[in-house]
Design an enzyme around this catalytic site. Structure first.
Site, PDB file in Angstrom:
ATOM      1  N   SER A  27       0.800  -1.226   0.000  1.00  6.57           N
ATOM      2  CA  SER A  27       0.000   0.000   0.000  1.00  6.57           C
ATOM      3  C   SER A  27       0.832   1.276   0.000  1.00  6.57           C
ATOM      4  CB  SER A  27      -0.945   0.008   1.210  1.00  6.57           C
ATOM      5  OG  SER A  27      -0.224  -0.162   2.415  1.00  6.57           O
ATOM      6  N   HIS A 252      -0.383   6.395   6.262  1.00  3.25           N
ATOM      7  CA  HIS A 252       0.157   6.189   4.921  1.00  3.25           C
ATOM      8  C   HIS A 252       0.494   7.532   4.277  1.00  3.25           C
ATOM      9  CE1 HIS A 252      -1.281   2.082   5.296  1.00  3.25           C
ATOM     10  NE2 HIS A 252      -0.739   1.781   4.123  1.00  3.25           N
TER      11      HIS A 252
END
Length: 272
Positions: A27, A252
């Protein structure tokens, strides 16, 4: 005639728009939550670092098969509708980036566990105590266990794409590079900020070592993103916290973070 230096060959291929580039990864490579999203559950962004790298290199062909949640095992096995990532490689591939390893050590579970435990002792280090109970640091052990898996991936990449330059991509600075964090905005206890930071640095060091052993290059995305971690003001933040202020998955990179990672990758590709 003497062979041209590798850097010269890289620049010649790049200038000719001849790169055949394949991006593998998890990811942190795919960029979940960052518009525009494609790839179904793999959640690939149109401005993730592979896409930005491909644009900068004017690639002849570009395949991004990165997928959220991927582990090293997913290089060989299908992940939902995503075929095994190694299938994208071929003898004509000239450039491969590999961003993998975080899920092998259980990144998502680690963040979840540390966030939950932070409520019990915000000023202490409950997560460190949890993972080191019994006298062994289980996260350090997981990193050591992941090293041969990374080596196996890189060996397979070289086998399937024997003419490609390979770049192993590290992870960006998630926690502050110094200090005690920003509880409760980011629910990580003060003492666990340094613990998680050091754990990530050990992971990146392992990735760099494996890259060197496999005659691959290493893209240091950590150094470029220091000062833009989860605790920085929203305008300066490149890695989002538990509640993202910019489009991204929690903990993230956002679009700015992916752009910084792309710059690190380009530096590695160009041999600088």
């Amino acid at each position: 005639m003497a062979a041209a230096p590798a850097t010269a060959l890289t620049r010649t291929t790049e200038a000719a728009g001849g790169e055949r580039y394949v991006a593998l990864g998890d990811s942190y490579t795919s960029g979940p939550g960052i518009p525009q999203q494609t790839g179904g559950a793999c959640a690939r962004s149109s401005v993730n670092y592979p896409a930005l790298t491909a644009k900068a290199l004017h690639t002849r062909t570009f395949k991004d098969v990165s997928c959220s949640g991927a582990t090293t095992d997913d290089m060989w096995r299908a992940q939902g509708a995503n075929a095994p990532q190694l299938n994208a490689l071929g003898k004509n591939t000239t450039l491969v980036t590999v961003g993998i390893g975080g899920n092998d050590i259980g990144f998502g579970d680690i963040i979840g566990t540390c966030a939950k435990l932070s409520l019990s002792d915000p000023a202490g280090d409950p997560c460190r105590k949890h993972y080191t109970a019994g006298g062994t640091d289980r996260l350090t052990a997981k990193i050591a266990e992941t090293a041969p898996k990374i080596a196996r991936v890189l060996k397979a990449v070289h086998h399937k794409a024997p003419h490609a330059r390979v770049v192993v991509v590290g992870y960006p600075a998630i926690m502050p590079d110094n200090g005690v964090g920003c509880f409760p905005a980011v629910p990580i206890a003060a003492g666990d900020t340094s613990y998680l930071r050091d754990t990530e640095k050990r992971l990146n060091t392992m990735l760099k070592q494996q890259a060197r052993k496999a005659h691959a290059r290493y893209a240091d995305t950590y150094t470029r993103t220091v000062g833009h971690d989860v605790c920085t003001p929203a305008a300066d933040r490149w890695v989002e916290g538990l509640q993202p202020a910019s489009p991204a998955a929690p903990f993230h990179p956002n679009a700015k973070g992916e752009s910084a990672m792309a710059r690190a990758v380009l530096t590695a590709v160009r041999g600088r």
